[in-house]
Motif scaffolding. Structure first.
Motif, PDB file in Angstrom:
ATOM      1  N   LEU A 126      45.884  50.901  41.386  1.00  8.58           N
ATOM      2  CA  LEU A 126      46.051  49.604  41.295  1.00  8.58           C
ATOM      3  C   LEU A 126      46.179  48.858  42.816  1.00  8.58           C
ATOM      4  CD1 LEU A 126      49.536  49.550  38.893  1.00  8.58           C
ATOM      5  CD2 LEU A 126      47.005  49.079  38.349  1.00  8.58           C
ATOM      6  N   ALA A 127      46.132  49.510  43.558  1.00  9.66           N
ATOM      7  CA  ALA A 127      46.021  49.024  45.048  1.00  9.66           C
ATOM      8  C   ALA A 127      44.867  48.695  45.557  1.00  9.66           C
ATOM      9  CB  ALA A 127      46.510  50.216  46.120  1.00  9.66           C
ATOM     10  N   LYS A 128      43.763  48.915  44.506  1.00 10.49           N
ATOM     11  CA  LYS A 128      42.308  48.734  44.830  1.00 10.49           C
ATOM     12  C   LYS A 128      42.113  46.960  44.096  1.00 10.49           C
ATOM     13  CE  LYS A 128      40.130  53.127  45.147  1.00 10.49           C
ATOM     14  NZ  LYS A 128      39.100  54.111  44.749  1.00 10.49           N
ATOM     15  N   LEU A 129      43.029  46.760  43.603  1.00  7.08           N
ATOM     16  CA  LEU A 129      42.989  45.361  42.674  1.00  7.08           C
ATOM     17  C   LEU A 129      43.073  43.973  43.683  1.00  7.08           C
ATOM     18  CD1 LEU A 129      44.759  45.800  39.421  1.00  7.08           C
ATOM     19  CD2 LEU A 129      42.257  46.154  39.908  1.00  7.08           C
ATOM     20  N   ASP A 130      41.918  43.275  43.801  1.00  2.00           N
ATOM     21  CA  ASP A 130      42.274  41.779  44.595  1.00  2.00           C
ATOM     22  C   ASP A 130      42.949  40.875  43.846  1.00  2.00           C
ATOM     23  OD1 ASP A 130      42.051  39.843  46.237  1.00  2.00           O
ATOM     24  OD2 ASP A 130      40.035  39.601  45.907  1.00  2.00           O
ATOM     25  N   VAL A 189      36.804  45.743  34.088  1.00  2.00           N
ATOM     26  CA  VAL A 189      37.753  46.560  33.208  1.00  2.00           C
ATOM     27  C   VAL A 189      38.256  47.602  34.171  1.00  2.00           C
ATOM     28  CG1 VAL A 189      38.275  47.873  31.261  1.00  2.00           C
ATOM     29  CG2 VAL A 189      36.829  45.807  31.194  1.00  2.00           C
ATOM     30  N   ILE A 190      39.429  47.799  34.551  1.00  2.00           N
ATOM     31  CA  ILE A 190      39.987  49.105  35.245  1.00  2.00           C
ATOM     32  C   ILE A 190      40.922  49.716  34.267  1.00  2.00           C
ATOM     33  CG2 ILE A 190      41.337  49.798  37.028  1.00  2.00           C
ATOM     34  CD1 ILE A 190      39.781  46.217  37.344  1.00  2.00           C
ATOM     35  N   ALA A 241      43.932  48.803  31.888  1.00  4.23           N
ATOM     36  CA  ALA A 241      44.481  49.516  30.300  1.00  4.23           C
ATOM     37  C   ALA A 241      44.323  50.838  30.737  1.00  4.23           C
ATOM     38  CB  ALA A 241      43.251  49.087  29.487  1.00  4.23           C
ATOM     39  N   TRP A 242      45.783  51.585  30.569  1.00  4.60           N
ATOM     40  CA  TRP A 242      45.644  52.818  30.432  1.00  4.60           C
ATOM     41  C   TRP A 242      46.221  53.491  29.012  1.00  4.60           C
ATOM     42  CZ3 TRP A 242      48.451  49.587  33.587  1.00  4.60           C
ATOM     43  CH2 TRP A 242      49.697  49.397  33.276  1.00  4.60           C
TER      44      TRP A 242
END
Length: 392
Positions: free
Chosen positions: A131-135, A120-121, A97-98
């Motif tokens: 977003l690159a850190k998401l699996d 939650v990010i 969410a942003w």
């Protein structure tokens, strides 16, 4: 000081709301003359129109042949809720969410669904999370492609794993028909008719990849599902929903209006033409912001700036120095002044967003109207700043 002389050139179609959005150029009620009014949506004529809406959606939006497209109740919100309540819980999920609508999906996952494995990010208004850190290979993800209330969009779907075992749920309501969606990376896509094509509200679209269908058929959530959320029968996808056999009764007047918008979009040149119109429209505002000292884009990275819901903040140092209340007063003053003049309707920032302006630049807006709007924005700001100085 910005010029306080009232502009001479009017804005011909001052409809800049971010939803419901402007009707297509040249629209009139006559476009609805062929609506199947007084007829059942289950009659041959009703089914034909609903099936045509699905087929034209596929053609204009360039949806792959093996993706299902369904018309569902309760607008984009209903479509997202259907996906979350029926599909989440099989794996861990990342809620991204942003802006405020993404925050709404976070609330549902954490407080309503109470999913065991959810994280939650978040990012502040104007930014994207990393977003690159998401699996995305192993964990489901729910995100908005274009943040309607922040004017920040994902620039691409490169951060989503192509070989994923998880699913992606994408709220694309202010992106569909204005931005290219990477279908190979998206398993659930939702939007509503009242955004980029300027249709009427209350109807949503739910688009499912084969991977999403497999999730529905292999996973039974441990929660009650109301009738309007049920997408399967006997453990199999209810295919009728994706052929126009809607769960509840649709408005055939709204269906006709959506068909009219789709036909206009196809005649215009399809998705490429729609994207080009939105890009040109947003370009007018972004170029004006680049040479205007009193205003700034809420999206801090130009690569993530929306071409539909363009969100702006007050950047004038004198106004900023006067404090947050003054910033809000100036922004609201611009909105009310231009509405009173009939030069811009519904351009205020969303209630949860930072004080400022939000100008819809989707494909149904004419570039010439945005070009005519910017001098009026300058004029209205000059009036509000003068009032602020007089009150000091």
């Amino acid at each position: 000081m910005t010029n306080q002389t009232k502009p001479a050139a009017p804005v011909r179609a001052p409809f800049f709301s971010s939803g419901p959005c402007a009707k297509r150029p040249g629209w009139s009620p006559a476009a609805l003359s062929d609506a199947a009014l007084g007829r059942s949506h289950r009659a041959k004529i009703g089914k034909a129109k609903l099936a045509a809406a699905i087929a034209l959606t596929r053609e204009v939006l360039q949806v792959p042949d093996d993706y299902r497209i369904g018309i569902v109740p309760a607008s984009d919100t209903g479509a997202v809720e259907m996906a979350m309540w029926t599909m989440l819980g099989a794996r861990g999920v990342d809620m991204v969410a942003w802006e405020s609508f993404g925050e709404g999906w976070v609330t549902d996952a954490i407080k309503q669904l109470k999913l065991d494995d959810s994280q939650v990010i978040k990012a502040d208004y104007g930014d994207l999370p990393d977003l690159a850190k998401l699996d995305t290979k192993n964990r489901d993800v729910v995100f908005t492609w274009n943040g309607t209330t922040s004017g920040v969009r994902v620039p691409n779907a490169d951060w989503i794993a192509a070989d994923r075992d998880a699913i992606t749920i994408c709220d694309a309501t202010s992106a569909a028909f204005a931005q290219k969606l990477d279908w190979e990376k998206l398993d659930v896509v939702t939007f509503s008719w009242q955004k980029v094509l300027g249709g009427e509200a209350a109807h949503g679209m739910l688009i499912l990849s084969p991977r999403a269908v497999e999730r529905l058929e292999s996973f039974t959530p441990d929660r009650p599902l109301p009738k309007i959320f049920r997408l399967t029968k006997g453990g199999k996808l209810n295919e009728g929903i994706f052929k126009g056999e809607t769960i509840n009764t649709p408005s055939m007047l709204a269906v006709e209006d959506y068909l009219d918008a789709l036909k206009w979009a196809k005649a215009l040149g399809g998705l490429d033409a729609l994207v080009a119109r939105a890009d040109a429209n947003a370009g007018v505002i972004h170029n004006w912001v680049g040479k205007t000292a009193w205003v700034a884009n809420l999206a801090r990275d130009p690569a993530t700036a929306s071409n539909t819901s363009v969100c702006l903040t007050i950047a004038d140092p004198d106004v900023l120095a006067a404090g947050e209340e003054a910033v809000t007063k100036v922004a609201k003053g611009i909105v009310s002044t231009l509405e009173a003049e009939g030069m811009a309707f519904d351009i205020g920032a969303y209630r949860d967003a930072p004080a400022g302006l939000r100008i819809w630049c989707g494909a149904t807006v004419e570039t010439s109207d945005l070009e005519a709007l910017t001098p009026w924005l300058d004029w209205a700001f000059a009036l509000e700043k003068a009032k602020l100085a007089q009150a000091a």
